[in-house]
Scaffold this active site. Structure first.
Site, mmCIF file in Angstrom:
data_model
loop_
_atom_site.group_PDB
_atom_site.id
_atom_site.type_symbol
_atom_site.label_atom_id
_atom_site.label_comp_id
_atom_site.label_asym_id
_atom_site.label_seq_id
_atom_site.Cartn_x
_atom_site.Cartn_y
_atom_site.Cartn_z
ATOM 1 N N LYS A 30 0.332 -1.456 0.330
ATOM 2 C CA LYS A 30 -0.178 -0.423 -0.514
ATOM 3 C C LYS A 30 0.921 1.584 0.119
ATOM 4 O O LYS A 30 0.550 2.216 -0.599
ATOM 5 C CB LYS A 30 -0.969 0.217 1.088
ATOM 6 C CG LYS A 30 -1.236 1.890 1.384
ATOM 7 C CD LYS A 30 -2.341 1.388 2.430
ATOM 8 C CE LYS A 30 -1.243 1.453 4.165
ATOM 9 N NZ LYS A 30 -1.343 2.755 4.162
ATOM 10 N N ASN A 31 2.245 0.875 1.262
ATOM 11 C CA ASN A 31 2.696 2.678 1.081
ATOM 12 C C ASN A 31 3.510 3.250 0.042
ATOM 13 O O ASN A 31 4.317 3.662 -0.228
ATOM 14 C CB ASN A 31 3.230 2.451 2.640
ATOM 15 C CG ASN A 31 2.380 3.047 3.450
ATOM 16 O OD1 ASN A 31 0.897 3.015 2.856
ATOM 17 N ND2 ASN A 31 2.891 2.664 5.315
ATOM 18 N N CYS A 124 -4.374 12.821 13.877
ATOM 19 C CA CYS A 124 -4.419 11.957 13.081
ATOM 20 C C CYS A 124 -4.880 10.748 14.599
ATOM 21 O O CYS A 124 -4.346 11.037 15.974
ATOM 22 C CB CYS A 124 -3.975 11.237 12.113
ATOM 23 S SG CYS A 124 -3.090 10.352 12.155
ATOM 24 N N ARG A 129 1.011 13.867 13.533
ATOM 25 C CA ARG A 129 1.439 13.590 12.133
ATOM 26 C C ARG A 129 1.990 15.342 11.379
ATOM 27 O O ARG A 129 0.546 15.264 10.542
ATOM 28 C CB ARG A 129 0.769 13.388 11.419
ATOM 29 C CG ARG A 129 0.632 11.277 11.661
ATOM 30 C CD ARG A 129 -0.156 10.211 11.164
ATOM 31 N NE ARG A 129 0.859 9.789 10.152
ATOM 32 C CZ ARG A 129 -0.240 8.762 9.416
ATOM 33 N NH1 ARG A 129 -0.987 8.045 9.623
ATOM 34 N NH2 ARG A 129 0.433 8.334 8.378
ATOM 35 N N ASP A 312 4.418 0.538 12.034
ATOM 36 C CA ASP A 312 3.797 -0.123 11.702
ATOM 37 C C ASP A 312 3.365 -1.644 11.956
ATOM 38 O O ASP A 312 2.026 -2.203 11.667
ATOM 39 C CB ASP A 312 3.035 -0.110 9.848
ATOM 40 C CG ASP A 312 3.109 0.883 9.420
ATOM 41 O OD1 ASP A 312 2.781 2.066 10.351
ATOM 42 O OD2 ASP A 312 3.447 1.308 8.333
ATOM 43 N N ARG A 404 -8.752 0.207 4.779
ATOM 44 C CA ARG A 404 -8.051 1.247 4.521
ATOM 45 C C ARG A 404 -6.617 0.325 4.157
ATOM 46 O O ARG A 404 -6.091 1.151 2.477
ATOM 47 C CB ARG A 404 -7.635 2.156 5.509
ATOM 48 C CG ARG A 404 -8.994 3.485 5.344
ATOM 49 C CD ARG A 404 -8.033 4.227 6.313
ATOM 50 N NE ARG A 404 -6.964 4.849 5.636
ATOM 51 C CZ ARG A 404 -6.055 4.837 6.738
ATOM 52 N NH1 ARG A 404 -5.983 4.818 7.797
ATOM 53 N NH2 ARG A 404 -4.259 5.235 5.938
HETATM 54 N N1 EPU Z 1 7.026 14.117 11.033
HETATM 55 C C1 EPU Z 1 6.989 15.602 11.219
HETATM 56 N N2 EPU Z 1 6.959 17.010 10.423
HETATM 57 C C2 EPU Z 1 7.202 15.925 8.746
HETATM 58 C C3 EPU Z 1 6.769 14.605 8.479
HETATM 59 C C4 EPU Z 1 6.623 14.226 10.012
HETATM 60 O O1 EPU Z 1 7.407 15.739 12.345
HETATM 61 O O2 EPU Z 1 6.943 16.747 8.164
HETATM 62 C C5 EPU Z 1 6.809 13.684 12.201
HETATM 63 C C6 EPU Z 1 5.340 13.005 12.346
HETATM 64 O O3 EPU Z 1 4.802 13.447 12.957
HETATM 65 C C7 EPU Z 1 6.498 11.482 12.529
HETATM 66 C C8 EPU Z 1 7.565 11.026 12.484
HETATM 67 O O4 EPU Z 1 7.777 12.016 11.705
HETATM 68 O O5 EPU Z 1 6.161 11.908 14.737
HETATM 69 C C9 EPU Z 1 7.385 9.949 11.343
HETATM 70 O O6 EPU Z 1 6.479 10.491 10.300
HETATM 71 P P1 EPU Z 1 6.215 10.146 8.904
HETATM 72 O O7 EPU Z 1 5.999 11.459 8.145
HETATM 73 O O8 EPU Z 1 7.090 9.363 8.407
HETATM 74 O O9 EPU Z 1 4.586 9.501 8.383
HETATM 75 P P2 EPU Z 1 4.290 9.182 7.139
HETATM 76 O O10 EPU Z 1 5.307 9.978 5.714
HETATM 77 O O11 EPU Z 1 2.803 10.360 7.469
HETATM 78 C C10 EPU Z 1 4.539 7.186 6.208
HETATM 79 C C11 EPU Z 1 3.232 5.691 6.317
HETATM 80 C C12 EPU Z 1 2.472 5.096 7.964
HETATM 81 C C13 EPU Z 1 3.856 5.025 8.710
HETATM 82 C C14 EPU Z 1 4.868 6.114 8.832
HETATM 83 C C15 EPU Z 1 6.143 5.789 9.826
HETATM 84 C C16 EPU Z 1 2.116 6.517 4.091
HETATM 85 C C17 EPU Z 1 1.850 6.479 3.211
HETATM 86 N N3 EPU Z 1 2.209 6.178 5.779
HETATM 87 O O12 EPU Z 1 3.503 8.093 7.442
HETATM 88 O O13 EPU Z 1 2.302 3.766 7.325
HETATM 89 O O14 EPU Z 1 3.531 4.321 9.420
HETATM 90 O O15 EPU Z 1 5.721 6.370 7.108
HETATM 91 O O16 EPU Z 1 6.985 4.865 8.388
HETATM 92 O O17 EPU Z 1 3.652 5.270 3.239
HETATM 93 C C18 EPU Z 1 0.915 2.767 8.020
HETATM 94 O O18 EPU Z 1 0.344 2.303 7.101
HETATM 95 O O19 EPU Z 1 -0.744 2.335 8.927
HETATM 96 C C19 EPU Z 1 0.635 4.213 8.508
HETATM 97 C C20 EPU Z 1 0.591 5.005 8.659
#
Ligand code: EPU
Length: 430
Positions: A30-31, A124, A129, A312, A404
Site C-alpha cells: 500500500k505505502n 490523526c 503527524r 506499523d 484502508r
Molecule cells: N513528522 C514531522 N514533520 C513532518 C513529517 C513527519 O514532525 O513534516 C513526524 C511525524 O509526526 C512522525 C514522524 O515524523 O512522528 C514520522 O512520520 P512520517 O512522515 O515518516 O510518516 P508518514 O510519512 O506520514 C508513513 C506511512 C505510515 C507509517 C510511517 C512511518 C505512508 C502513506 N504512510 O507515514 O503508514 O507508519 O510512514 O513509517 O507511507 C500505515 O500504513 O498504517 C501507516 C500509518
C-alpha cells in the site's frame, strides 16, 4: 462467508483457537503504491503500476487522480494512468481527511504545474503527524506557501535546486521532496532522508522516468529532468501485510508459507519472531515459512525508522507479547499516540501497563473473546490477531480502518484455516 462490498458498518466475527496452516500470497505494498500512483502526475505519457492492492486507500488515490484530470483504469491489481493535461490542482479536504497520503499530490503538482492546494491534514488518531518538513523543502525550492480557509496554498514559478537536511526522518516527506525536485535539472541534495523500501521503490520509478538519483546512506543527490517519461513498474510486496500474517501464523502455533514476499525488507520483524521462538525458513527469493512454537518468549521492542523495527508492526507484536511466557516491553518512538489498541486488548483480558511511550506487557496463557473497536489501521489488524488466540468469539467493529490497508485480511487468514466471518451491511460504498 460473505463476499460483498466494503462498508463502514461491516464487522468481523473471529472464532479463536484455530491453528493456521498452509500458504498465502502477499499483496503489493500500500505505502509504495500510493506515492507511485501520485508520480504519474509528473508526466503526460501513459504509466502502468502493477501489483497494486485492492483496498480503500488505493480507491481514494484513484479518486484523487481523477479529480486532478487523470484518466485512470484500475483492473486486476494494475493501475493504468494517463494525465495528458492537469485540469485541477486541489486535493479537497474530504479526501485528505479520508487519506493523509493525499498530501503526496503536492510535490508532483508543484513540479509539473507550479501550483497545488491541499486540505490541511489535521490531527490523526495515531499522533499529530505534522507536514512541516514537506513544506520546508518546497519553500527552499522557491514555493510561496499560505494557509487559508483550512487549505494549504502552494505556488512556485520555477523550482530552484535545494540543499536540505530533514530535522526528522519522514517517509512521505522524503517522497514529496523527491517528486518536487524531479523536474529541476540542477543538482539538489537531501540529507537525513527516509530509506524505507517504499521510498526506494519510488526512487526506482523516478529513475525509470528519467530522474538521476544517487543514494548514499541517508543522503540523496537528485538531478531532475523536465521531460519525464511514462513508466511500467511492479510494486514491491507489502512487508507489513506479510509481517501481520507471519505473526498470525506464529501465535496460533501454526505453520504458514508466505508467498511473493521480499524477506530482505523484513529483517527486523523476522529477528523478533525468531527471538520469540519462531522457526523461520527463507525458501528462495520470495517465500518465507513461519513455524510456531508452544512456548512464546517475551520481547523487548523499540520502534524506529527502517531498517529498525517498523511502527506499523508494533500493534501486532503487542498481541504476541500478550500471550508470551513472561514480561515484554514495547516502546513506540515514531508516533506519540499509537497505543490505542491497548484499551481494546485489555477488554480481552490482556495485562498491559502503559507509561508514556512504553507498554509493559505481562504475558498470559490466552485472551478472551470480546466486542472490540478498531481505532486505526494497524490497531484493527492487531484486534483480528487477538481474536485468533482468544477463547470464544471476538467481534471486531469499525473495520473500515482495516479495509484502508489490507486486501481482505480475513479471506487470507481463512485460507490458512482461521474462522472469520465478515458481516456486511447491505449498503455499499461503491
Ligand atoms: N513528522 C514531522 N514533520 C513532518 C513529517 C513527519 O514532525 O513534516 C513526524 C511525524 O509526526 C512522525 C514522524 O515524523 O512522528 C514520522 O512520520 P512520517 O512522515 O515518516 O510518516 P508518514 O510519512 O506520514 C508513513 C506511512 C505510515 C507509517 C510511517 C512511518 C505512508 C502513506 N504512510 O507515514 O503508514 O507508519 O510512514 O513509517 O507511507 C500505515 O500504513 O498504517 C501507516 C500509518
Amino acid at each position: 462467508m460473505t463476499n460483498t462490498t466494503l462498508s463502514g458498518s461491516d464487522f468481523l466475527l473471529v472464532e479463536g483457537g484455530k491453528r493456521l496452516k498452509g500458504a498465502v500470497k502477499i499483496s503489493g505494498s500500500k505505502n509504495a503504491s500510493l506515492p507511485i500512483m501520485m508520480a504519474t502526475l509528473l508526466t503526460k505519457e501513459p504509466c502502468v503500476v502493477r501489483n497494486v492492492p485492492t483496498l480503500l486507500d488505493v480507491k481514494n488515490a484513484v479518486e484523487l487522480l481523477e479529480l486532478i484530470g487523470a484518466n485512470v483504469k484500475f483492473e486486476d491489481h494494475n493501475v493504468f494512468v494517463e494525465v495528458k493535461r492537469l485540469q485541477n490542482y486541489v486535493a479537497p479536504d474530504y479526501l485528505v481527511r479520508r487519506m493523509r497520503a493525499s498530501i503526496l499530490v503536492a510535490g508532483p503538482l508543484l513540479a509539473r504545474l507550479g501550483k497545488a492546494v491541499v486540505g490541511m491534514p489535521g490531527g490523526c488518531s495515531i499522533g499529530a503527524r505534522l507536514i512541516d518538513q514537506h513544506l520546508k523543502v518546497f519553500e527552499k525550492g522557491g514555493a510561496f506557501i499560505t494557509v487559508r480557509n483550512g487549505y494549504i496554498h502552494m505556488e512556485v514559478e520555477k523550482i530552484k535546486p535545494v540543499e536540505h537536511t530533514f530535522e526528522v526522518i519522514t517517509v512521505t516527506g522524503t517522497e514529496n521532496a523527491l517528486m518536487f525536485l524531479s523536474r529541476c535539472e540542477k543538482r539538489s541534495i537531501l540529507r537525513n532522508t527516509a530509506l524505507e523500501p517504499e521510498v526506494i521503490d519510488l526512487i526506482e520509478v523516478l529513475r525509470k522516468m528519467g530522474v538521476d538519483i544517487e543514494v548514499e546512506g541517508r543522503t540523496m543527490v537528485i538531478r531532475g529532468n523536465p521531460e519525464l517519461r511514462g513508466f511500467d513498474h511492479t510494486v514491491i510486496p507489502d512487508r507489513i501485510e506479510a509481517g501481520t500474517l507471519a505473526v498470525a501464523g506464529f501465535i496460533t502455533g501454526g505453520d504458514v508459507v508466505l508467498e511473493g514476499v521480499c524477506p530482505e525488507h523484513m529483517g527486523s520483524q523476522l529477528e523478533k519472531l525468531k527471538e520469540a521462538g519462531a522457526v523461520i525458513e527463507i525458501l528462495g527469493l520470495d517465500k518465507i515459512r513461519v513455524i510456531g512454537n508452544s512456548k512464546i518468549n517475551p520481547l523487548e521492542i523499540s520502534t524506529s525508522e527502517y531498517p529498525g523495527f517498523p511502527t506499523d508492526m508494533q500493534a501486532q507484536f503487542t498481541v504476541l507479547c500478550c500471550i508470551a511466557d513472561g514480561v515484554s516491553q514495547i516502546t513506540e518512538n515514531i508516533f506519540e499516540n499509537r497505543f490505542q489498541h491497548v484499551n481494546e486488548l485489555q477488554r480481552m483480558g490482556a495485562k498491559i501497563n502503559l507509561k508514556g511511550r512504553t507498554a509493559i506487557v505481562f504475558g498470559q496463557d490466552r485472551l478472551s473473546g470480546a466486542e472490540v473497536f478498531s481505532t486505526d489501521l494497524r490497531a484493527s489488524a492487531s484486534l483480528v490477531l487477538a481474536g485468533l488466540v482468544a477463547e470464544g468469539t471476538t467481534v471486531v467493529r469499525e473495520i473500515h480502518h482495516l479495509d484502508r490497508g489490507y486486501e481482505r485480511l480475513e479471506d487470507k487468514l481463512n485460507t490458512l484455516g482461521a474462522r472469520i466471518e465478515r458481516i456486511t451491511n447491505a449498503r455499499s460504498t461503491g
